[in-house]
Write an enzyme that holds these catalytic residues in place. Structure first.
Site, PDB file in Angstrom:
ATOM      1  N   SER A 150       9.389-111.964 -26.157  1.00 24.30           N
ATOM      2  CA  SER A 150       9.393-110.533 -26.479  1.00 24.30           C
ATOM      3  C   SER A 150       7.958-110.055 -26.565  1.00 24.30           C
ATOM      4  CB  SER A 150      10.079-110.301 -27.834  1.00 24.30           C
ATOM      5  OG  SER A 150       9.764-109.008 -28.323  1.00 24.30           O
ATOM      6  N   TYR A 163      10.652-113.455 -36.377  1.00 20.39           N
ATOM      7  CA  TYR A 163      10.972-113.206 -34.961  1.00 20.39           C
ATOM      8  C   TYR A 163       9.701-113.278 -34.101  1.00 20.39           C
ATOM      9  CZ  TYR A 163      13.041-110.685 -30.963  1.00 20.39           C
ATOM     10  OH  TYR A 163      13.494-110.313 -29.716  1.00 20.39           O
TER      11      TYR A 163
HETATM   12  P1  NAP Z   1      22.103-109.811 -28.189  1.00 24.41           P
HETATM   13  O1  NAP Z   1      22.799-108.691 -27.539  1.00 24.41           O
HETATM   14  O2  NAP Z   1      22.087-109.892 -29.678  1.00 24.41           O
HETATM   15  O3  NAP Z   1      22.713-111.181 -27.597  1.00 24.41           O
HETATM   16  C1  NAP Z   1      22.297-112.436 -28.091  1.00 24.41           C
HETATM   17  C2  NAP Z   1      23.049-113.527 -27.359  1.00 24.41           C
HETATM   18  O4  NAP Z   1      22.637-114.799 -27.888  1.00 24.41           O
HETATM   19  C3  NAP Z   1      24.562-113.453 -27.540  1.00 24.41           C
HETATM   20  O5  NAP Z   1      25.182-113.860 -26.333  1.00 24.41           O
HETATM   21  C4  NAP Z   1      24.839-114.487 -28.633  1.00 24.41           C
HETATM   22  O6  NAP Z   1      26.184-114.947 -28.552  1.00 24.41           O
HETATM   23  C5  NAP Z   1      23.805-115.548 -28.286  1.00 24.41           C
HETATM   24  N1  NAP Z   1      23.440-116.424 -29.406  1.00 24.41           N
HETATM   25  C6  NAP Z   1      22.896-116.087 -30.593  1.00 24.41           C
HETATM   26  N2  NAP Z   1      22.753-117.178 -31.371  1.00 24.41           N
HETATM   27  C7  NAP Z   1      23.218-118.240 -30.645  1.00 24.41           C
HETATM   28  C8  NAP Z   1      23.353-119.631 -30.893  1.00 24.41           C
HETATM   29  N3  NAP Z   1      22.974-120.195 -32.048  1.00 24.41           N
HETATM   30  N4  NAP Z   1      23.879-120.413 -29.923  1.00 24.41           N
HETATM   31  C9  NAP Z   1      24.288-119.888 -28.736  1.00 24.41           C
HETATM   32  N5  NAP Z   1      24.168-118.574 -28.433  1.00 24.41           N
HETATM   33  C10 NAP Z   1      23.650-117.763 -29.388  1.00 24.41           C
HETATM   34  O7  NAP Z   1      20.563-109.907 -27.738  1.00 24.41           O
HETATM   35  P2  NAP Z   1      19.801-109.184 -26.528  1.00 24.41           P
HETATM   36  O8  NAP Z   1      19.281-107.889 -26.997  1.00 24.41           O
HETATM   37  O9  NAP Z   1      20.591-109.254 -25.278  1.00 24.41           O
HETATM   38  O10 NAP Z   1      18.532-110.153 -26.413  1.00 24.41           O
HETATM   39  C11 NAP Z   1      18.552-111.321 -25.615  1.00 24.41           C
HETATM   40  C12 NAP Z   1      17.192-112.001 -25.718  1.00 24.41           C
HETATM   41  O11 NAP Z   1      16.164-111.084 -25.353  1.00 24.41           O
HETATM   42  C13 NAP Z   1      16.864-112.481 -27.129  1.00 24.41           C
HETATM   43  O12 NAP Z   1      16.169-113.711 -27.071  1.00 24.41           O
HETATM   44  C14 NAP Z   1      15.943-111.379 -27.638  1.00 24.41           C
HETATM   45  O13 NAP Z   1      15.071-111.867 -28.636  1.00 24.41           O
HETATM   46  C15 NAP Z   1      15.210-110.978 -26.394  1.00 24.41           C
HETATM   47  N6  NAP Z   1      14.675-109.618 -26.412  1.00 24.41           N
HETATM   48  C16 NAP Z   1      15.493-108.530 -26.489  1.00 24.41           C
HETATM   49  C17 NAP Z   1      14.939-107.240 -26.506  1.00 24.41           C
HETATM   50  C18 NAP Z   1      15.789-105.996 -26.558  1.00 24.41           C
HETATM   51  O14 NAP Z   1      15.238-104.892 -26.538  1.00 24.41           O
HETATM   52  N7  NAP Z   1      17.089-106.094 -26.609  1.00 24.41           N
HETATM   53  C19 NAP Z   1      13.556-107.086 -26.451  1.00 24.41           C
HETATM   54  C20 NAP Z   1      12.757-108.214 -26.384  1.00 24.41           C
HETATM   55  C21 NAP Z   1      13.329-109.471 -26.359  1.00 24.41           C
HETATM   56  P3  NAP Z   1      27.002-115.563 -29.820  1.00 24.41           P
HETATM   57  O15 NAP Z   1      26.661-114.689 -30.999  1.00 24.41           O
HETATM   58  O16 NAP Z   1      28.423-115.541 -29.393  1.00 24.41           O
HETATM   59  O17 NAP Z   1      26.489-116.964 -29.983  1.00 24.41           O
END
Ligand code: NAP
Length: 256
Positions: A150, A163
């Site tokens: 991120s 984070y």
């Molecule tokens: P999200 O919608 O919250 O999705 C997170 C995913 O990770 C879900 O599929 C969740 O499924 C899975 N997960 C969480 N804990 C887990 C575990 N212990 N084992 C297996 N799976 C797990 O997040 P997102 O916004 O798409 O973000 C995805 C990635 O991009 C993350 O690493 C986040 O830090 C990064 N990111 C996002 C943004 C943004 O603006 N959204 C910006 C920068 C970086 P389950 O809960 O079913 O396990």
């Protein structure tokens, strides 16, 4: 999903990919992009029901996919997924370490549990999956590992000590793995999304989010999961063979 947005053309026929956190948000979009490009996609998350929707979307687009429910913080789960995937499809070419969580709190109020859970999921999960995946990749002398970090890993952000530390750690791990695995023709890169339209940003108060976009994002909008997935698709492709140890920001200029 995102059919109206520009896409790059990449041919991953015959390749096998694992995407962690594939049940929603960015991971779902990445899994779909890899599946549309011809890769067989192993979709990983804890909730099997929610993974089904991603698998069905890939199949509906003509691709091949299967759900592998797994907690990325548990070594035995992770080893089980690598064994099952390599048994089913006989190879592993691409690993996207995308599963991640945030538990935001100012330092003085942050609990040990909030610290540990974020570090365990974001950092240890990546370590476990990369270690297990590197074996079949080394045997094949080919691999693409893409770690989803991120922009807060470079910038920091109040309320996100856990984070941002995990995301900065992912960048250091990426550089080290590039050095360790380069001679086996395995590239290891990171993608650093900025503010992207997902549940994570949806949980922020909209007036704060809008103000941040207006003041700090030169592109004056949120990014889309599809735009992040296109960068992952490129780094996952054979064409990106000479890029390794790099962190690519997809942030509309937020960190420019
Ligand atoms: P999200 O919608 O919250 O999705 C997170 C995913 O990770 C879900 O599929 C969740 O499924 C899975 N997960 C969480 N804990 C887990 C575990 N212990 N084992 C297996 N799976 C797990 O997040 P997102 O916004 O798409 O973000 C995805 C990635 O991009 C993350 O690493 C986040 O830090 C990064 N990111 C996002 C943004 C943004 O603006 N959204 C910006 C920068 C970086 P389950 O809960 O079913 O396990």
């Amino acid at each position: 999903m995102a059919d109206d947005q520009p896409s790059i053309q990449v041919d991953l026929s015959g390749q096998v990919a694992i995407v962690t956190g594939a049940s929603r948000g960015l991971g779902e979009s990445m899994a779909l992009a890899l599946g549309k490009a011809g890769a067989k996609v192993a979709c990983v998350a804890r909730n099997a029901e929610k993974l089904k929707a991603t698998v069905e979307a890939i199949q509906a687009a003509g691709g091949e996919a299967e759900a592998f429910p797994c907690d990325v913080t548990k070594g035995s789960d992770v080893d089980g997924v690598i064994d099952a995937v390599t048994e089913k499809w006989e190879r592993l070419d691409i690993l996207v370490n995308n599963a991640g969580i945030n538990r935001d709190m100012l330092l003085m109020k942050m609990t040990e549990e909030e610290w540990d859970s974020v570090i365990e999921t974001n950092l240890k999960g990546m370590f476990l999956f990369t270690k297990a995946a590197s074996r079949p990749m080394m045997q094949n002398r080919y691999g693409r590992v893409i770690n989803i970090t991120s922009v807060v890993g470079f910038m920091g952000n109040p309320g996100q000590a856990n984070y941002s530390a995990s995301k900065a750690g992912m960048i250091g791990f990426t550089r080290t793995m590039a050095r360790e695995l380069g001679k086996r023709k395995i590239t290891v890169n990171a993608v650093a999304p900025g503010l992207i339209e997902t549940d994570m940003t949806g949980a922020m108060p909209s007036e704060i989010l809008n103000e941040m976009v207006k003041q700090r994002v030169p592109a004056r909008r949120l990014g889309t999961p599809h735009e992040v997935a296109q960068a992952v698709l490129y780094l996952a492709s054979p064409a990106a063979a000479y890029i390794t140890g790099h962190t690519l920001a997809i942030d509309g200029g937020l960190t420019a």
